[in-house]
Design a protein around this motif. Sequence first.
Motif, PDB file in Angstrom:
ATOM      1  N   VAL A  79      14.255  -1.044 -12.631  1.00 13.61           N
ATOM      2  CA  VAL A  79      13.719  -0.025 -12.409  1.00 13.61           C
ATOM      3  C   VAL A  79      12.663   0.712 -13.237  1.00 13.61           C
ATOM      4  CG1 VAL A  79      16.112   0.767 -11.545  1.00 13.61           C
ATOM      5  CG2 VAL A  79      15.595   1.296 -13.875  1.00 13.61           C
ATOM      6  N   ASN A  80      12.157  -0.041 -14.064  1.00 15.01           N
ATOM      7  CA  ASN A  80      10.957   0.111 -14.985  1.00 15.01           C
ATOM      8  C   ASN A  80       9.762  -0.387 -13.995  1.00 15.01           C
ATOM      9  OD1 ASN A  80       8.939   0.721 -16.414  1.00 15.01           O
ATOM     10  ND2 ASN A  80       9.932   0.266 -18.242  1.00 15.01           N
ATOM     11  N   THR A  81       9.182   0.594 -13.435  1.00 12.90           N
ATOM     12  CA  THR A  81       8.010   0.250 -12.286  1.00 12.90           C
ATOM     13  C   THR A  81       6.864  -0.224 -13.353  1.00 12.90           C
ATOM     14  OG1 THR A  81       7.069   2.445 -12.327  1.00 12.90           O
ATOM     15  CG2 THR A  81       8.763   1.786 -10.624  1.00 12.90           C
ATOM     16  N   ALA A  82       6.702   0.126 -14.484  1.00 14.12           N
ATOM     17  CA  ALA A  82       5.656  -0.540 -15.137  1.00 14.12           C
ATOM     18  C   ALA A  82       5.738  -2.294 -15.492  1.00 14.12           C
ATOM     19  CB  ALA A  82       5.495   0.016 -16.470  1.00 14.12           C
ATOM     20  N   ARG A  83       6.822  -2.492 -15.313  1.00 17.71           N
ATOM     21  CA  ARG A  83       6.967  -3.788 -15.762  1.00 17.71           C
ATOM     22  C   ARG A  83       6.427  -4.926 -14.539  1.00 17.71           C
ATOM     23  NH1 ARG A  83       8.224  -4.049 -20.892  1.00 17.71           N
ATOM     24  NH2 ARG A  83      10.071  -2.805 -21.436  1.00 17.71           N
ATOM     25  N   ALA A  84       6.173  -4.152 -13.367  1.00 19.22           N
ATOM     26  CA  ALA A  84       5.767  -5.088 -12.167  1.00 19.22           C
ATOM     27  C   ALA A  84       4.371  -5.706 -12.771  1.00 19.22           C
ATOM     28  CB  ALA A  84       5.539  -4.415 -10.877  1.00 19.22           C
ATOM     29  N   ASN A  85       3.525  -4.719 -13.189  1.00 19.06           N
ATOM     30  CA  ASN A  85       2.244  -5.214 -13.610  1.00 19.06           C
ATOM     31  C   ASN A  85       2.105  -5.877 -14.655  1.00 19.06           C
ATOM     32  OD1 ASN A  85       1.453  -3.305 -11.479  1.00 19.06           O
ATOM     33  ND2 ASN A  85      -0.421  -2.748 -12.521  1.00 19.06           N
ATOM     34  N   GLU A 134      -3.876  -5.675  -5.610  1.00 21.59           N
ATOM     35  CA  GLU A 134      -2.950  -4.688  -5.459  1.00 21.59           C
ATOM     36  C   GLU A 134      -1.455  -5.018  -5.663  1.00 21.59           C
ATOM     37  OE1 GLU A 134      -1.814  -0.622  -5.925  1.00 21.59           O
ATOM     38  OE2 GLU A 134      -3.974  -1.388  -5.848  1.00 21.59           O
ATOM     39  N   VAL A 135      -0.873  -4.463  -6.833  1.00 19.91           N
ATOM     40  CA  VAL A 135       0.573  -4.756  -6.985  1.00 19.91           C
ATOM     41  C   VAL A 135       1.389  -3.670  -6.691  1.00 19.91           C
ATOM     42  CG1 VAL A 135       2.344  -5.420  -8.823  1.00 19.91           C
ATOM     43  CG2 VAL A 135      -0.151  -6.439  -8.938  1.00 19.91           C
ATOM     44  N   LYS A 136       2.658  -4.092  -6.019  1.00 20.08           N
ATOM     45  CA  LYS A 136       3.726  -3.049  -5.364  1.00 20.08           C
ATOM     46  C   LYS A 136       4.743  -3.666  -5.981  1.00 20.08           C
ATOM     47  CE  LYS A 136       1.056  -0.342  -3.446  1.00 20.08           C
ATOM     48  NZ  LYS A 136       0.205   0.804  -4.182  1.00 20.08           N
ATOM     49  N   SER A 137       5.702  -2.666  -6.499  1.00 19.30           N
ATOM     50  CA  SER A 137       7.329  -3.005  -7.237  1.00 19.30           C
ATOM     51  C   SER A 137       8.278  -2.739  -5.992  1.00 19.30           C
ATOM     52  CB  SER A 137       7.592  -2.127  -8.441  1.00 19.30           C
ATOM     53  OG  SER A 137       8.949  -2.249  -8.724  1.00 19.30           O
ATOM     54  N   PHE A 154       9.068  -2.506   1.246  1.00  9.62           N
ATOM     55  CA  PHE A 154       8.356  -1.498   0.520  1.00  9.62           C
ATOM     56  C   PHE A 154       7.439  -0.628   1.469  1.00  9.62           C
ATOM     57  CE2 PHE A 154       4.413   0.130  -1.598  1.00  9.62           C
ATOM     58  CZ  PHE A 154       4.983   0.485  -2.691  1.00  9.62           C
ATOM     59  N   PRO A 155       7.346   1.116   1.267  1.00  7.96           N
ATOM     60  CA  PRO A 155       7.854   1.560   0.006  1.00  7.96           C
ATOM     61  C   PRO A 155       9.192   2.184   0.656  1.00  7.96           C
ATOM     62  CG  PRO A 155       6.360   2.916   1.592  1.00  7.96           C
ATOM     63  CD  PRO A 155       6.454   1.425   2.096  1.00  7.96           C
ATOM     64  N   ASP A 156       9.761   2.718  -0.457  1.00 16.74           N
ATOM     65  CA  ASP A 156      11.279   3.230  -0.122  1.00 16.74           C
ATOM     66  C   ASP A 156      11.188   4.784   0.500  1.00 16.74           C
ATOM     67  OD1 ASP A 156      10.662   4.670  -2.493  1.00 16.74           O
ATOM     68  OD2 ASP A 156      12.437   4.034  -3.797  1.00 16.74           O
ATOM     69  N   THR A 157      10.014   5.173   0.492  1.00 11.31           N
ATOM     70  CA  THR A 157       9.886   6.300   1.059  1.00 11.31           C
ATOM     71  C   THR A 157       8.587   6.542   1.541  1.00 11.31           C
ATOM     72  OG1 THR A 157      10.450   8.972   1.121  1.00 11.31           O
ATOM     73  CG2 THR A 157       9.263   7.717  -0.849  1.00 11.31           C
ATOM     74  N   LYS A 158       8.118   7.640   2.264  1.00 13.69           N
ATOM     75  CA  LYS A 158       6.869   7.649   2.657  1.00 13.69           C
ATOM     76  C   LYS A 158       5.968   7.644   1.613  1.00 13.69           C
ATOM     77  CE  LYS A 158       3.745  10.750   5.512  1.00 13.69           C
ATOM     78  NZ  LYS A 158       3.687  12.076   6.353  1.00 13.69           N
ATOM     79  N   PHE A 183       3.547  -7.942  -3.733  1.00 14.13           N
ATOM     80  CA  PHE A 183       4.560  -7.516  -3.637  1.00 14.13           C
ATOM     81  C   PHE A 183       5.466  -8.169  -4.998  1.00 14.13           C
ATOM     82  CE2 PHE A 183       3.260  -6.578   0.558  1.00 14.13           C
ATOM     83  CZ  PHE A 183       3.595  -5.374   0.816  1.00 14.13           C
ATOM     84  N   CYS A 184       5.711  -7.426  -5.890  1.00  6.96           N
ATOM     85  CA  CYS A 184       6.563  -8.056  -6.946  1.00  6.96           C
ATOM     86  C   CYS A 184       7.717  -7.394  -6.790  1.00  6.96           C
ATOM     87  CB  CYS A 184       5.854  -7.399  -8.355  1.00  6.96           C
ATOM     88  SG  CYS A 184       6.741  -8.127  -9.857  1.00  6.96           S
ATOM     89  N   VAL A 185       8.616  -8.448  -6.831  1.00  4.05           N
ATOM     90  CA  VAL A 185      10.164  -8.094  -6.032  1.00  4.05           C
ATOM     91  C   VAL A 185      11.084  -7.993  -7.487  1.00  4.05           C
ATOM     92  CG1 VAL A 185      12.168  -8.842  -4.785  1.00  4.05           C
ATOM     93  CG2 VAL A 185       9.629  -9.200  -3.854  1.00  4.05           C
ATOM     94  N   LEU A 186      11.475  -6.949  -7.556  1.00  4.86           N
ATOM     95  CA  LEU A 186      12.254  -6.835  -8.836  1.00  4.86           C
ATOM     96  C   LEU A 186      13.633  -6.561  -8.526  1.00  4.86           C
ATOM     97  CD1 LEU A 186       9.774  -4.314 -11.034  1.00  4.86           C
ATOM     98  CD2 LEU A 186       9.891  -7.093 -10.833  1.00  4.86           C
ATOM     99  N   HIS A 187      14.352  -7.239  -7.885  1.00  2.17           N
ATOM    100  CA  HIS A 187      15.682  -6.954  -7.159  1.00  2.17           C
ATOM    101  C   HIS A 187      16.060  -8.634  -6.791  1.00  2.17           C
ATOM    102  CE1 HIS A 187      19.437  -5.992  -4.852  1.00  2.17           C
ATOM    103  NE2 HIS A 187      19.229  -4.729  -4.716  1.00  2.17           N
TER     104      HIS A 187
END
Length: 242
Positions: A79-85, A134-137, A154-158, A183-187
């Motif tokens: 859940v720490n989005t900084a980890r994706a990059n 461009e990276v997306k968690s 992705f995303p989980d909301t607008k 897309f960096c998949v963290l699940h």
Amino acid sequence: MQFSSSLCRGRLLRRYKRFLADVIYQDNPLTLHCPNTGKMTGCAEPGWAVYFSTSDNPKRKYAHTWELVENHHGDFICVNTARANQLVAEALELQRIPQLAQYADIKAEVRYGNEGSRIDFLLSGGDEPDCYVEVKSVTLLEEREGERAGQGYFPDTKSERAQKHVRELIHCVNSGQRAVLLFCVLHTGIERISPASHLDPAYGALVAEAVGAGVECLAWRAEISPEGMTLVQALPFEIHGI
């Protein structure tokens, strides 16, 4: 990527005010910093196991940071989005992503585009044009009627910010540069990725336009444990209805 210190395990009580979460740790209540501004759908159910790191910085108001959660299926979610990059930077440096392994120079957080953006990574030094990445968690796993198990979105909301980033990538390819939406998949339960057109129709339409223009969409899933994380597996990227 190894965690700099051993993660502690607790039980989630609640997440609130976007940046805070209360847990039970060793039978005592504890407040964590939550480094995720999103909705965290499917990532923050009370009673789930949470894993958190601890900082020795005395100036921090909250010394503990929520890193992982383990859901009722035993899937780990970062859940720490900084980890994706951080994961993508490691993978680029070690040339783990074949489509991006030919570039010698890697720069992070470079200003670009027409809308005041920063690209996560600018790759250069190869035989091809410079590559904007461009990276997306990705953490949203949904079980929608008629879809296969393991469908991630992705995303989980607008997200107008995510829309802007896709527009910038379209401009890159139209200017003769290479552009990649990674897309960096963290699940660990996600098996494939699609734009969440049901949550953000404008984003879904922009991604379809981007693919048509030549923007490359890649998805890579991380292996996740309380000891560390590594990008290990390419996943299918699908645009529903195309």
